[in-house]
Design a protein around this motif. Structure first.
Motif, PDB file in Angstrom:
ATOM      1  N   CYS A  40       0.842  -1.194   0.000  1.00 18.08           N
ATOM      2  CA  CYS A  40       0.000   0.000   0.000  1.00 18.08           C
ATOM      3  C   CYS A  40       0.879   1.246   0.000  1.00 18.08           C
ATOM      4  O   CYS A  40       1.965   1.250   0.570  1.00 18.08           O
ATOM      5  N   GLN A  50      -3.210   8.907   4.254  1.00 17.90           N
ATOM      6  CA  GLN A  50      -4.069   8.240   3.287  1.00 17.90           C
ATOM      7  C   GLN A  50      -3.369   6.978   2.801  1.00 17.90           C
ATOM      8  O   GLN A  50      -2.242   7.031   2.326  1.00 17.90           O
ATOM      9  N   SER A  52      -3.454   4.034   0.098  1.00 17.69           N
ATOM     10  CA  SER A  52      -3.982   3.644  -1.211  1.00 17.69           C
ATOM     11  C   SER A  52      -3.451   2.254  -1.526  1.00 17.69           C
ATOM     12  O   SER A  52      -2.244   2.056  -1.644  1.00 17.69           O
ATOM     13  N   TYR A  54      -3.753  -1.125  -4.053  1.00 21.73           N
ATOM     14  CA  TYR A  54      -4.199  -1.626  -5.355  1.00 21.73           C
ATOM     15  C   TYR A  54      -4.367  -3.132  -5.275  1.00 21.73           C
ATOM     16  O   TYR A  54      -3.412  -3.863  -5.017  1.00 21.73           O
ATOM     17  N   VAL A  59      -8.300   0.446  -6.953  1.00 19.10           N
ATOM     18  CA  VAL A  59      -7.552   1.176  -5.934  1.00 19.10           C
ATOM     19  C   VAL A  59      -8.499   1.444  -4.765  1.00 19.10           C
ATOM     20  O   VAL A  59      -9.571   2.017  -4.939  1.00 19.10           O
ATOM     21  N   TYR A  60      -8.113   1.007  -3.591  1.00 18.03           N
ATOM     22  CA  TYR A  60      -8.886   1.228  -2.377  1.00 18.03           C
ATOM     23  C   TYR A  60      -8.162   2.273  -1.541  1.00 18.03           C
ATOM     24  O   TYR A  60      -6.960   2.163  -1.309  1.00 18.03           O
ATOM     25  N   ARG A  61      -8.906   3.300  -1.079  1.00 14.73           N
ATOM     26  CA  ARG A  61      -8.300   4.379  -0.303  1.00 14.73           C
ATOM     27  C   ARG A  61      -8.971   4.486   1.064  1.00 14.73           C
ATOM     28  O   ARG A  61     -10.166   4.240   1.199  1.00 14.73           O
TER      29      ARG A  61
END
Length: 101
Positions: A40, A50, A52, A54, A59-61
């Protein structure tokens, strides 16, 4: 005669067992494969972090406030956790720990 053979067999087996152990203490191990997922990306945006991540083409945030974070915070998709702790008595110095499952 049978006792002599048993003793000889046992002595030989123990000797071979220890010699195999000594020979196995060095060498080269080759791994074949690939890493299919990246780690991440953690970035600081003002007073928050933050994450992020993948995974599977998406893409997960997730955003976490630094000052309000107490304890462990899960990464997106339960990939692991982050933890922000103060360092000593410094209010502006924090330690970020990232642990992946």
């Amino acid at each position: 005669m049978s006792l002599y053979r048993s003793f000889l067999f046992l002595t030989t087996a123990i000797t071979l067992m220890f010699s195999a152990y000594i020979n196995a203490s060095d060498g080269v191990i080759h791994f074949i494969g690939s890493v299919v997922d990246s780690d991440c990306n953690i970035s600081q945006i003002q007073s928050s972090l933050q994450a992020s991540c993948y995974r599977n083409g998406k893409v997960y945030r997730q955003t976490t406030t630094i000052n309000e974070s107490n304890g462990k915070v899960l990464l997106p998709e339960n990939l692991g956790w982050t933890q922000i702790e103060p360092v000593g008595e410094e209010k502006n110095l924090k330690l970020l720990t990232i642990n992946y499952y």
